[in-house]
Design an enzyme around this catalytic site. Structure first.
Site, PDB file in Angstrom:
ATOM      1  N   LEU A 152       0.882  -1.163   0.000  1.00  0.00           N
ATOM      2  CA  LEU A 152       0.000   0.000   0.000  1.00  0.00           C
ATOM      3  C   LEU A 152       0.920   1.212   0.000  1.00  0.00           C
ATOM      4  O   LEU A 152       1.852   1.265   0.815  1.00  0.00           O
ATOM      5  CB  LEU A 152      -0.882   0.032   1.249  1.00  0.00           C
ATOM      6  CG  LEU A 152      -2.219  -0.690   1.229  1.00  0.00           C
ATOM      7  CD1 LEU A 152      -2.887  -0.568   2.603  1.00  0.00           C
ATOM      8  CD2 LEU A 152      -3.140  -0.146   0.159  1.00  0.00           C
ATOM      9  N   ASP A 153       0.678   2.171  -0.887  1.00  0.00           N
ATOM     10  CA  ASP A 153       1.575   3.324  -0.913  1.00  0.00           C
ATOM     11  C   ASP A 153       1.430   4.142   0.372  1.00  0.00           C
ATOM     12  O   ASP A 153       0.485   3.968   1.144  1.00  0.00           O
ATOM     13  CB  ASP A 153       1.356   4.175  -2.168  1.00  0.00           C
ATOM     14  CG  ASP A 153      -0.015   4.825  -2.224  1.00  0.00           C
ATOM     15  OD1 ASP A 153      -0.306   5.661  -1.345  1.00  0.00           O
ATOM     16  OD2 ASP A 153      -0.793   4.518  -3.143  1.00  0.00           O
ATOM     17  N   LYS A 154       2.381   5.019   0.604  1.00  0.00           N
ATOM     18  CA  LYS A 154       2.477   5.729   1.872  1.00  0.00           C
ATOM     19  C   LYS A 154       1.217   6.530   2.188  1.00  0.00           C
ATOM     20  O   LYS A 154       0.785   6.609   3.342  1.00  0.00           O
ATOM     21  CB  LYS A 154       3.696   6.657   1.852  1.00  0.00           C
ATOM     22  CG  LYS A 154       3.980   7.336   3.185  1.00  0.00           C
ATOM     23  CD  LYS A 154       5.288   8.109   3.142  1.00  0.00           C
ATOM     24  CE  LYS A 154       5.624   8.709   4.510  1.00  0.00           C
ATOM     25  NZ  LYS A 154       6.927   9.422   4.512  1.00  0.00           N
ATOM     26  N   ALA A 155       0.607   7.115   1.177  1.00  0.00           N
ATOM     27  CA  ALA A 155      -0.567   7.953   1.397  1.00  0.00           C
ATOM     28  C   ALA A 155      -1.853   7.153   1.566  1.00  0.00           C
ATOM     29  O   ALA A 155      -2.888   7.715   1.922  1.00  0.00           O
ATOM     30  CB  ALA A 155      -0.724   8.936   0.230  1.00  0.00           C
ATOM     31  N   SER A 156      -1.788   5.834   1.307  1.00  0.00           N
ATOM     32  CA  SER A 156      -2.969   4.989   1.422  1.00  0.00           C
ATOM     33  C   SER A 156      -2.970   4.259   2.756  1.00  0.00           C
ATOM     34  O   SER A 156      -1.960   4.181   3.450  1.00  0.00           O
ATOM     35  CB  SER A 156      -3.016   3.986   0.266  1.00  0.00           C
ATOM     36  OG  SER A 156      -3.092   4.664  -0.974  1.00  0.00           O
TER      37      SER A 156
END
Length: 225
Positions: free
Chosen positions: A102-106
């Site tokens: 999961l990307d950092k902003a998610s």
């Protein structure tokens, strides 16, 4: 990486003997696997314990399966040299590995395990596994947006596979993917001139986020895949 080995190889490695001597030891009946004597060159799994003359040559590994809510702002990496890494916030002594990213902003569901065999299997099947997300964008969703997202959009030189979409309210939708392209949902929305304000993964295959909140986890039985 292989997660199974033959008993003969284990004896050669642990006892520093030849292949022939290792086979002789097995045939002697002095090697116990899970407290049972063995007389053949059996294949060993992660959860098998091996003893020879009361010496433990291989400990039984306790397999752990966890559904974890990754908070927003955390990188999906176990590399402690990277700021805001996952390992620093996980409350486990055992080293657990995240399946997928999961990307950092998610935020939302991460599946974590120390079961190398299952980890390998799930990674191989990653693009066959449904992943479900709840997404909030910066402006009202219209029918053109829903149709385009569902049918596929070209990002990074690839057209995304058709996917399932459901409008929840004017700014929020549910999307189910079987792909795992880098920042796929964000890139798809951007191509349609929308910005993602919040992205939460709520399901991976049969594993659901349920009522977890950021930073919480739930111990699972072996998930059905």
């Amino acid at each position: 990486m292989t997660f199974r080995t033959r008993l003969q190889y284990l004896l050669v490695k642990k006892l520093q003997v030849s292949n022939r001597r290792a086979l002789e030891i097995i045939l002697s009946g002095e090697v116990y696997v899970n407290n049972e004597p063995v007389l053949t060159n059996v294949e060993l799994g992660q959860t098998d314990e091996v003893r020879y003359h009361n010496q433990v040559l291989k400990e039984a590994k306790k397999l752990i399966y966890v559904a974890f809510y990754k908070p927003r702002g955390i990188e999906t990496t176990l590399n402690t040299a990277i700021a805001d890494n996952l390992k620093d916030i996980l409350p486990f002594e055992d080293e657990l590995f995240p399946v997928g990213r999961l990307d950092k902003a998610s935020e939302g569901l991460l599946f974590l395990t120390n079961d190398g065999t299952l980890y390998d299997k799930m990674l191989r099947n990653e693009n066959k596994t449904e992943k479900e997300y709840i997404v909030t964008v910066d402006k009202a969703i219209d029918d053109d947006f829903l149709t385009a997202m569902a049918n596929g959009i070209t990002i990074m030189g690839k057209t995304t596979l058709p996917c399932q979409l459901e409008k929840i309210d004017d700014y929020t939708f549910r999307i189910i993917l079987i792909q795992g392209l880098n920042r796929q949902i964000r890139r798809m929305c951007y191509k349609l001139h929308y910005e993602v304000e919040r992205l939460i993964r709520v399901r991976m295959g049969s594993i659901e986020l349920e009522d977890l909140v950021a930073g919480e986890y739930r111990i699972l039985q072996t998930p059905t895949k």
